[in-house]
Motif scaffolding. Sequence first.
Motif, PDB file in Angstrom:
ATOM      1  N   GLU A  85       0.683  -1.003   0.195  1.00 21.10           N
ATOM      2  CA  GLU A  85       0.064   0.143   0.084  1.00 21.10           C
ATOM      3  C   GLU A  85       1.081   0.820  -0.470  1.00 21.10           C
ATOM      4  O   GLU A  85       0.594   2.412  -0.700  1.00 21.10           O
ATOM      5  CB  GLU A  85      -0.867   0.494   1.293  1.00 21.10           C
ATOM      6  CG  GLU A  85      -2.232  -1.533   1.159  1.00 21.10           C
ATOM      7  CD  GLU A  85      -2.513  -0.728   2.640  1.00 21.10           C
ATOM      8  OE1 GLU A  85      -2.863  -0.211   2.760  1.00 21.10           O
ATOM      9  OE2 GLU A  85      -3.417  -2.208   2.246  1.00 21.10           O
ATOM     10  N   ALA A  86       1.716   0.735   0.316  1.00 20.95           N
ATOM     11  CA  ALA A  86       3.152   2.148  -0.381  1.00 20.95           C
ATOM     12  C   ALA A  86       4.638   1.791  -0.097  1.00 20.95           C
ATOM     13  O   ALA A  86       4.391   0.650   0.265  1.00 20.95           O
ATOM     14  CB  ALA A  86       3.250   3.332   1.781  1.00 20.95           C
ATOM     15  N   VAL A  87       5.562   2.537  -0.948  1.00 23.33           N
ATOM     16  CA  VAL A  87       6.446   2.004  -1.929  1.00 23.33           C
ATOM     17  C   VAL A  87       7.430   2.906  -1.036  1.00 23.33           C
ATOM     18  O   VAL A  87       7.060   4.360  -1.415  1.00 23.33           O
ATOM     19  CB  VAL A  87       6.794   1.429  -2.658  1.00 23.33           C
ATOM     20  CG1 VAL A  87       8.264   0.732  -2.945  1.00 23.33           C
ATOM     21  CG2 VAL A  87       5.653   0.588  -3.712  1.00 23.33           C
ATOM     22  N   VAL A  88       9.025   2.606  -0.689  1.00 25.67           N
ATOM     23  CA  VAL A  88       9.638   3.363   0.578  1.00 25.67           C
ATOM     24  C   VAL A  88      11.065   2.719  -0.362  1.00 25.67           C
ATOM     25  O   VAL A  88      11.311   2.166   0.007  1.00 25.67           O
ATOM     26  CB  VAL A  88       9.714   3.470   2.079  1.00 25.67           C
ATOM     27  CG1 VAL A  88      10.681   4.461   2.292  1.00 25.67           C
ATOM     28  CG2 VAL A  88       8.431   3.630   2.046  1.00 25.67           C
ATOM     29  N   PHE A  89      11.861   4.279  -1.206  1.00 30.35           N
ATOM     30  CA  PHE A  89      12.865   3.816  -1.945  1.00 30.35           C
ATOM     31  C   PHE A  89      14.484   4.372  -0.645  1.00 30.35           C
ATOM     32  O   PHE A  89      13.857   5.652  -0.366  1.00 30.35           O
ATOM     33  CB  PHE A  89      13.059   4.135  -2.751  1.00 30.35           C
ATOM     34  CG  PHE A  89      12.105   3.260  -4.373  1.00 30.35           C
ATOM     35  CD1 PHE A  89      12.907   2.583  -5.141  1.00 30.35           C
ATOM     36  CD2 PHE A  89      11.302   3.745  -4.341  1.00 30.35           C
ATOM     37  CE1 PHE A  89      12.782   2.471  -5.836  1.00 30.35           C
ATOM     38  CE2 PHE A  89       9.892   2.888  -5.034  1.00 30.35           C
ATOM     39  CZ  PHE A  89      10.948   2.130  -6.037  1.00 30.35           C
ATOM     40  N   LEU A  92       6.185   1.193 -10.345  1.00 33.58           N
ATOM     41  CA  LEU A  92       4.899   0.953  -8.568  1.00 33.58           C
ATOM     42  C   LEU A  92       4.129   2.430  -8.355  1.00 33.58           C
ATOM     43  O   LEU A  92       3.548   2.486  -7.435  1.00 33.58           O
ATOM     44  CB  LEU A  92       6.011   0.453  -8.090  1.00 33.58           C
ATOM     45  CG  LEU A  92       6.554  -0.465  -7.812  1.00 33.58           C
ATOM     46  CD1 LEU A  92       8.323  -0.953  -6.226  1.00 33.58           C
ATOM     47  CD2 LEU A  92       5.880  -1.258  -7.815  1.00 33.58           C
ATOM     48  N   GLU A  93       4.443   3.930  -9.140  1.00 31.58           N
ATOM     49  CA  GLU A  93       2.809   4.533  -8.972  1.00 31.58           C
ATOM     50  C   GLU A  93       2.351   4.125  -9.007  1.00 31.58           C
ATOM     51  O   GLU A  93       1.237   4.673  -8.885  1.00 31.58           O
ATOM     52  CB  GLU A  93       4.380   6.160  -9.429  1.00 31.58           C
ATOM     53  CG  GLU A  93       3.575   7.040  -9.756  1.00 31.58           C
ATOM     54  CD  GLU A  93       4.160   8.415 -10.572  1.00 31.58           C
ATOM     55  OE1 GLU A  93       4.475   8.967  -9.642  1.00 31.58           O
ATOM     56  OE2 GLU A  93       4.227   7.639 -11.501  1.00 31.58           O
ATOM     57  N   ARG A  94       1.506   3.368 -10.176  1.00 30.05           N
ATOM     58  CA  ARG A  94       1.199   2.693 -10.514  1.00 30.05           C
ATOM     59  C   ARG A  94      -0.146   2.167  -8.971  1.00 30.05           C
ATOM     60  O   ARG A  94      -0.902   2.112  -9.333  1.00 30.05           O
ATOM     61  CB  ARG A  94       0.382   2.116 -11.599  1.00 30.05           C
ATOM     62  CG  ARG A  94       0.951   3.364 -13.323  1.00 30.05           C
ATOM     63  CD  ARG A  94       1.047   2.357 -14.630  1.00 30.05           C
ATOM     64  NE  ARG A  94       1.504   2.019 -14.524  1.00 30.05           N
ATOM     65  CZ  ARG A  94       2.641   1.849 -15.374  1.00 30.05           C
ATOM     66  NH1 ARG A  94       2.719   2.781 -15.368  1.00 30.05           N
ATOM     67  NH2 ARG A  94       3.513   0.162 -15.349  1.00 30.05           N
ATOM     68  N   VAL A  95       0.319   1.610  -8.460  1.00 30.86           N
ATOM     69  CA  VAL A  95       0.301   1.183  -7.790  1.00 30.86           C
ATOM     70  C   VAL A  95      -0.372   0.897  -5.828  1.00 30.86           C
ATOM     71  O   VAL A  95      -0.851   1.088  -5.374  1.00 30.86           O
ATOM     72  CB  VAL A  95       1.418  -0.266  -7.151  1.00 30.86           C
ATOM     73  CG1 VAL A  95       0.932  -1.489  -6.062  1.00 30.86           C
ATOM     74  CG2 VAL A  95       1.421  -1.381  -8.574  1.00 30.86           C
ATOM     75  N   HIS A 134      12.404  12.880  -9.484  1.00 30.95           N
ATOM     76  CA  HIS A 134      12.017  13.666  -8.597  1.00 30.95           C
ATOM     77  C   HIS A 134      10.387  13.700  -7.734  1.00 30.95           C
ATOM     78  O   HIS A 134      10.357  13.661  -7.128  1.00 30.95           O
ATOM     79  CB  HIS A 134      12.230  15.295  -7.776  1.00 30.95           C
ATOM     80  CG  HIS A 134      11.978  15.548  -6.765  1.00 30.95           C
ATOM     81  ND1 HIS A 134      10.859  16.607  -6.574  1.00 30.95           N
ATOM     82  CD2 HIS A 134      12.147  15.651  -5.356  1.00 30.95           C
ATOM     83  CE1 HIS A 134      10.855  17.055  -5.576  1.00 30.95           C
ATOM     84  NE2 HIS A 134      11.382  16.780  -4.561  1.00 30.95           N
ATOM     85  N   ARG A 135       9.875  14.725  -8.656  1.00 29.37           N
ATOM     86  CA  ARG A 135       8.737  14.109  -9.287  1.00 29.37           C
ATOM     87  C   ARG A 135       7.317  13.098  -8.519  1.00 29.37           C
ATOM     88  O   ARG A 135       6.002  13.488  -9.195  1.00 29.37           O
ATOM     89  CB  ARG A 135       7.790  14.488 -10.546  1.00 29.37           C
ATOM     90  CG  ARG A 135       8.536  13.711 -11.438  1.00 29.37           C
ATOM     91  CD  ARG A 135       8.107  14.482 -13.206  1.00 29.37           C
ATOM     92  NE  ARG A 135       8.257  12.933 -14.189  1.00 29.37           N
ATOM     93  CZ  ARG A 135       8.989  12.810 -14.364  1.00 29.37           C
ATOM     94  NH1 ARG A 135      10.150  13.716 -13.896  1.00 29.37           N
ATOM     95  NH2 ARG A 135       9.520  12.112 -15.231  1.00 29.37           N
ATOM     96  N   HIS A 136       8.269  12.160  -8.723  1.00 31.87           N
ATOM     97  CA  HIS A 136       7.268  10.920  -8.628  1.00 31.87           C
ATOM     98  C   HIS A 136       7.045  10.519  -7.184  1.00 31.87           C
ATOM     99  O   HIS A 136       6.244   9.916  -6.562  1.00 31.87           O
ATOM    100  CB  HIS A 136       7.951   9.579  -8.698  1.00 31.87           C
ATOM    101  CG  HIS A 136       8.281   9.218 -10.768  1.00 31.87           C
ATOM    102  ND1 HIS A 136       7.373   9.288 -11.327  1.00 31.87           N
ATOM    103  CD2 HIS A 136       8.921   9.890 -11.494  1.00 31.87           C
ATOM    104  CE1 HIS A 136       6.976   9.488 -12.492  1.00 31.87           C
ATOM    105  NE2 HIS A 136       8.985   9.376 -13.066  1.00 31.87           N
ATOM    106  N   PHE A 137       8.036  11.084  -6.259  1.00 32.05           N
ATOM    107  CA  PHE A 137       7.552  10.827  -4.399  1.00 32.05           C
ATOM    108  C   PHE A 137       7.159  11.582  -3.843  1.00 32.05           C
ATOM    109  O   PHE A 137       7.886  12.814  -3.839  1.00 32.05           O
ATOM    110  CB  PHE A 137       9.592  10.618  -4.298  1.00 32.05           C
ATOM    111  CG  PHE A 137       9.896   9.280  -4.831  1.00 32.05           C
ATOM    112  CD1 PHE A 137       9.858   8.491  -4.629  1.00 32.05           C
ATOM    113  CD2 PHE A 137      10.770   9.546  -5.871  1.00 32.05           C
ATOM    114  CE1 PHE A 137      10.478   7.196  -5.103  1.00 32.05           C
ATOM    115  CE2 PHE A 137      11.645   8.980  -6.649  1.00 32.05           C
ATOM    116  CZ  PHE A 137      11.347   7.662  -6.329  1.00 32.05           C
ATOM    117  N   ARG A 138       5.632  11.349  -2.890  1.00 28.60           N
ATOM    118  CA  ARG A 138       5.571  12.259  -2.370  1.00 28.60           C
ATOM    119  C   ARG A 138       6.182  12.687  -1.391  1.00 28.60           C
ATOM    120  O   ARG A 138       5.714  13.602  -0.856  1.00 28.60           O
ATOM    121  CB  ARG A 138       4.227  11.636  -2.214  1.00 28.60           C
ATOM    122  CG  ARG A 138       2.951  11.296  -2.764  1.00 28.60           C
ATOM    123  CD  ARG A 138       2.447  10.041  -2.419  1.00 28.60           C
ATOM    124  NE  ARG A 138       1.166  10.365  -4.057  1.00 28.60           N
ATOM    125  CZ  ARG A 138      -0.848   9.395  -3.146  1.00 28.60           C
ATOM    126  NH1 ARG A 138      -0.476  10.278  -2.500  1.00 28.60           N
ATOM    127  NH2 ARG A 138      -0.921   9.028  -4.026  1.00 28.60           N
TER     128      ARG A 138
END
Length: 263
Positions: free
Chosen positions: A14-18, A108-111, A135-139
């Motif tokens: 439900e979230a992905v952290v890189f 994974l941004e779609r997930v 950068h724009r992909h990460f909240r």
Amino acid sequence: MTPPPTLDPDWTPEAVVFDCDGTLIDSEQHWQRARAIVLRAFGHAPDEEFAQRAKGLHYRDCGVLMAELVGEPDHAEEMTHQLLSTFRALVAREPVSTRGARELVRTLERVAPLAVASNCPEDVVRFSLESVNLHRHFRHIVVPDDRIRPKPHPDTYAEAARRLGVPGGRALAVEDSVNGMKAAVAAGLRVVGVGPRPAPEGTALADLWVTSLDDPALMAWARSRPTAAGARTDLPGAPTGDAADAKVPRPGGPSSQDPAGAS
């Protein structure tokens, strides 16, 4: 024979952290060069044992380690500053994403929503991601501060999951260092380890270990995850194809007060 670890095909994060350095950004080479430059200035050449001890450390801890290595513990602060400045200069000169990072992030941004958890200063993480158009992909970007301890403490991963609105057990971490994997596991996240395999105790921390983010098994798993409700499925105005892979010049160039940048 024990089967290799793999991600549960029935589980969707439900979230992905890189992690950033070494995971999304091919910057470990820059850290190694920066450490070598600083150590040689103090008359010491780093070896493989030192490289393994230093990988994944918070840069301040690395400065202390280097000062101890050269027998000059009182110079830890000076060496830390030199390390960070040298690293910033190297990254500014040659930013590059790791193999498969761009495609995995977009998939994974779609997930699920994405965040970054790093031991580096926030300005370095932000610049590194901007340099390769990620950068724009990460909240959220989560880094150590007065209340968030660096990896291997669980704080950065726990805080990233909290900001994304999920318990750690429902999130996935993507990491290249043993210290980072220890942090993610302690925060309850499942883990994809990436890069050369460490000692068995390090490998055992990961649910899946891949040599690079374009690993076919990892990409197949990511592509098979259902699209989350409200997930971002396009990037209006974002570059595509070769343009998406172009490096972005650093806005304004390095500061005259801190000509080297940050990590």
